[in-house]
Design an enzyme around this catalytic site. Structure first.
Site: not given
Ligand code: IMP
Length: 434
Positions: A13, A16, A40-41, A224
């Site tokens: 988080d 990125k 989750g991007h 991650q």
């Protein structure tokens, strides 16, 4: 231009998604090499916000090839749902996406096994994303997993699936688990998924290497982050894949000699979701304030993120593991309200300085962080797009991080939009992506 890998420097988080999206403009191909839909991007483009879980952020750039590498574990239902959401927003995913025929497939029983394991009395809960990631990797390394290529081959799939189901039923009986699963129904559902995904499945290692040989530029996108890496992270509070830069070689099928640069991403502070040690975690009101201003809630699970101060020894460790050439600092503006900003410059335990990252959770939990107070800038930095326009104290803060970590700060993000970014002129990062 070069072939580069961009990955998180702490526990994920780090922001990125925006950075990969921003830089992907300059690359021909964007490749994910590990993890699954636990990532989750978040990418904000104009008035639209996209949360990408499995598909590399490069998909949002017209004409760029996005690749799901062999090192991933793919939940076909989640992938199809993500494809459909993006296609509904006008992105021609089926034309731009390639999926490795060697990526492993997640089944509903993987989620069930995970839940069982997380809830088991006496077991330390990892606080996973409950997506079945760990159990799928367990089957992969236990050499009983089912890969995309197997799923596409009806006969192979039928035989492997029956075998896997039989084994899971034996385990369920042995552990006295009574969870009804419609295994036959799941099989036909997966046969339908196979047909939907078939046109996108190929040998992606070949695809990537051929592209490089033709002079195309490839960006590898970590998910991650380093401290969640199965080998180098805060084990067992890690994910089940090789999230560090080295993972790209096995997870994409690309030789280390073909990689020109490694870019680490960190916030101007630090966050962590889920359980596990976190030496610079802020337990008072200051942490809650950062969470509120930085909207620190998980993109996948919505869980509140734990917030902490920038940690120099941690960054030095992840820089060593990954070989960072440059660092991107995101969310600088979230610290705008602070008069003083603590930065952890040293780890101590029992009065002695630690010069290595301890291996066990118990040891990490007893670290005493030593803080140096830096003056805050108390001036809005949101949206600043030139380094010279940052307040002097904000620049001093960044230069302090740079000198203490030994890694240049090549880029700074001052907001979620693409144009709220500073690329430092003359930096190694600029050379890598120019
Ligand atoms: P898993 O990957 O679902 O097995 O979860 C293992 C650990 O990694 C948990 O602490 C999760 O919260 C964390 N984790 C997994 N994916 C992400 C991510 O994309 N960002 C931050 N933490 C993650």
């Amino acid at each position: 231009m070069s072939n580069v890998v961009i990955l998180g420097a702490q526990w994920g988080d780090e922001g990125k998604g925006k950075i990969v999206d921003l830089f992907s403009d300059r690359f021909d191909m964007v490749v994910r090499y590990q993890g699954g839909h636990n990532a989750g991007h978040t990418v904000k483009i104009d008035d639209k916000t996209f949360v990408l879980k499995l598909i590399p952020s490069g998909i949002l750039r017209p004409g760029k090839r996005a690749v799901i590498g062999n090192g991933l574990v793919v939940d076909p239902a989640a992938l199809i749902s993500e494809i459909e959401t993006l296609e509904a927003a006008g992105i021609p995913v089926s034309r731009q996406l390639s999926i490795s025929n060697r990526a492993h497939v997640i089944f509903p029983h993987h989620r069930m096994m995970e839940k069982m394991s997380e809830d088991r009395p006496g077991r330390t809960s990892i606080g996973t994303t409950s997506r079945g990631i760990g159990p799928c990797y367990e089957d992969k390394f236990g050499r009983r997993g089912i890969r995309m290529a197997d799923l596409l081959d009806k006969e192979t799939f039928a035989a492997q699936y029956d075998c896997l189901v039989e084994e899971k039923e034996i385990i369920a009986r042995a552990l006295d688990i009574h969870e009804d699963m419609d295994f036959a129904g799941i099989r036909s559902q997966y046969e339908a998924y196979a047909e939907r995904l078939r046109p996108m499945v190929c040998d992606t290692a070949r695809l990537i290497n051929d592209a490089m040989t033709q002079g195309k530029w490839v960006m590898f996108e970590g998910a991650q982050a380093t401290m969640l890496d199965i080998d180098h992270g805060t084990y067992p509070f890690v994910t089940s894949s090789s999230a560090a830069a080295g993972g790209l070689c096995t997870g994409a099928g690309v030789a280390p000699t073909r990689i020109d640069g490694v870019i680490g991403v960190s916030k101007a502070y630090i966050t962590r979701v889920g359980g596990g040690p976190f030496p610079t975690e802020i337990h008072d009101e200051a942490g809650a304030r950062i969470r509120e201003i930085g909207r620190e809630f998980g993109a996948v699970t919505g869980r509140p993120r734990r917030c902490g101060w920038f940690d120099v020894p941690l960054l030095r460790y992840t820089a060593m593991i990954n070989g960072f050439d440059s660092m991107v600092i995101t969310k600088l503006d979230v610290l705008d309200h602070l008069d003083q900003i603590p930065v952890c410059v040293e780890y101590r335990r029992c009065g002695a300085t630690l010069d290595a990252m301890p291996a066990t959770t118990r040891e990490i939990a007893t670290i005493e962080p030593v803080y140096q107070m830096l003056p805050g800038w108390t001036t809005p930095t949101a949206g600043v797009s030139r380094y010279e326009d940052l307040p002097e104290k904000a620049r001093q803060y960044l230069e302090f991080l740079e000198s203490r970590t030994g890694v240049e700060v090549g880029c700074i993000s001052t907001g979620p939009e693409r144009n709220q970014t500073i690329l430092r002129r003359g930096s190694r990062l600029e050379k890598l992506i120019a």
